[in-house]
Design an enzyme around this catalytic site. Sequence first.
Site, PDB file in Angstrom:
ATOM      1  N   CYS A 192      -8.071  -4.475   1.119  1.00 12.12           N
ATOM      2  CA  CYS A 192      -7.004  -5.178   0.729  1.00 12.12           C
ATOM      3  C   CYS A 192      -5.315  -4.768   0.973  1.00 12.12           C
ATOM      4  CB  CYS A 192      -6.953  -5.078  -0.772  1.00 12.12           C
ATOM      5  SG  CYS A 192      -5.575  -5.793  -1.872  1.00 12.12           S
ATOM      6  N   CYS A 220      13.584  -5.273  -7.358  1.00  8.68           N
ATOM      7  CA  CYS A 220      12.714  -5.424  -8.690  1.00  8.68           C
ATOM      8  C   CYS A 220      12.873  -4.192  -9.601  1.00  8.68           C
ATOM      9  CB  CYS A 220      11.170  -5.361  -8.068  1.00  8.68           C
ATOM     10  SG  CYS A 220      10.881  -6.490  -6.685  1.00  8.68           S
ATOM     11  N   CYS A 256      12.848  -0.069   0.220  1.00 10.76           N
ATOM     12  CA  CYS A 256      12.856  -1.797   0.202  1.00 10.76           C
ATOM     13  C   CYS A 256      13.997  -2.139  -0.055  1.00 10.76           C
ATOM     14  CB  CYS A 256      11.682  -1.820  -0.937  1.00 10.76           C
ATOM     15  SG  CYS A 256      11.310  -3.782  -0.817  1.00 10.76           S
ATOM     16  N   ARG A 262      -8.679  -6.326 -13.482  1.00  6.95           N
ATOM     17  CA  ARG A 262      -8.318  -5.069 -12.953  1.00  6.95           C
ATOM     18  C   ARG A 262      -7.429  -4.374 -13.767  1.00  6.95           C
ATOM     19  NH1 ARG A 262     -11.035  -4.633  -8.311  1.00  6.95           N
ATOM     20  NH2 ARG A 262     -11.157  -6.580  -7.107  1.00  6.95           N
ATOM     21  N   CYS A 277      -5.489 -11.645  -4.859  1.00  8.82           N
ATOM     22  CA  CYS A 277      -5.364 -10.583  -5.900  1.00  8.82           C
ATOM     23  C   CYS A 277      -3.969 -10.944  -6.630  1.00  8.82           C
ATOM     24  CB  CYS A 277      -5.542  -9.173  -5.387  1.00  8.82           C
ATOM     25  SG  CYS A 277      -5.287  -8.097  -6.642  1.00  8.82           S
ATOM     26  N   CYS A 298      -6.963  -0.285  -0.925  1.00  7.33           N
ATOM     27  CA  CYS A 298      -5.810  -1.318  -0.632  1.00  7.33           C
ATOM     28  C   CYS A 298      -4.694  -0.416  -0.236  1.00  7.33           C
ATOM     29  CB  CYS A 298      -5.476  -1.896  -2.188  1.00  7.33           C
ATOM     30  SG  CYS A 298      -3.931  -2.785  -2.142  1.00  7.33           S
ATOM     31  N   CYS A 306      10.563  -1.071  -9.932  1.00  7.17           N
ATOM     32  CA  CYS A 306      10.189  -0.652  -8.745  1.00  7.17           C
ATOM     33  C   CYS A 306      11.007   0.763  -8.287  1.00  7.17           C
ATOM     34  CB  CYS A 306      10.071  -1.478  -7.653  1.00  7.17           C
ATOM     35  SG  CYS A 306       9.088  -0.741  -6.283  1.00  7.17           S
TER      36      CYS A 306
END
Length: 332
Positions: free
Chosen positions: A130, A58, A54, A262, A190, A98, A61
């Site tokens: 999802c 972040c 990616c 969640r 979400c 998901c 991550c």
Amino acid sequence: MSQVRNNWTKEEISDIYYRPVLDLIYEAATVHRQNHDPQEVQVCTLLSVKTGGCPEDCAYCPQAARYHTDVKVHKLLPVEEVLDSAKKAKEAGSTRFCMGAAWREVRDNRDFDSVLEMVKGVNKMGMEVCCTLGMLTQEQANKLKEAGLYAYNHNLDTSEEHYNEIISTRNYDDRLKTLDNVRNAEISVCSGGIIGMGEADQDRIGMLLTLANLPEHPESVPVNALVPVAGTPLEDQERVSIWEMVRMIATARILMPKAMVRLSAGRVKMTVEEQALCFMAGANSIFAGEKLLTTPNPEEDADKKMFQTLNLKPRKAFKETSAVKFQKIPSA
């Protein structure tokens, strides 16, 4: 019954968040029982359909290309492989599936066409499907809706004030714009965040303020505890305490009484007793399976044993319609 409001002030939320913890749990448990079956917990499965590489930064991550972690990059999985994983997840008791892809944003290409096929296939299985794919345009959100997408995950991560300390490759408004596009497509939202990234309590309160004052409350609010990963800028962060998780879950439950709260990343480090506190405070969903994208997660057998010990039962798919049906109270 507890009212659904979209006009909270930071002072009101601070008052809730800082209450004595046992009083806070009691109030949240009361709100939870008014709006949900307290013995019911939804079991979800999260699969990384495209891992690593990616371009974003972040800080939490391990999938960011610029960090040196143990995550192995793999391109988008074949549709049939993903559908086979969804079938196994359903057989193991999951009612929501998901799919996550390590993209900055969705691009209109063959990969997106494949994701649309995945969505169609999982939807046909009778599971809530999802996706979490990064930023979305309105047209892309509409295409996902047409394919049968039930929910789209796009976490705020933290408060607007703390956001630039964690991510520099996009801004907070980019996050909110994607949530707008998802909501406009009548896909349930979400959105939650992560605690333990060096933020202050006021940042946690600020993130909850943004979520609770969206035009409609998210149907789903994941509360994640940071899982520090070697090679990322946050690798040396200390694990958050169970009481910090309980405060976040309980406050989220009181602010957003109809939402699914969640219990997400960080659960692998929790005892059954600690998870029970989270359920008492208003959490009513967990993620099952070996991994949450690339971080460890409790094994299915351990979860089944926990459900038996706590007399919990899995929630059925599609029990509630999307968040667009939530009552709204106009701002003062």
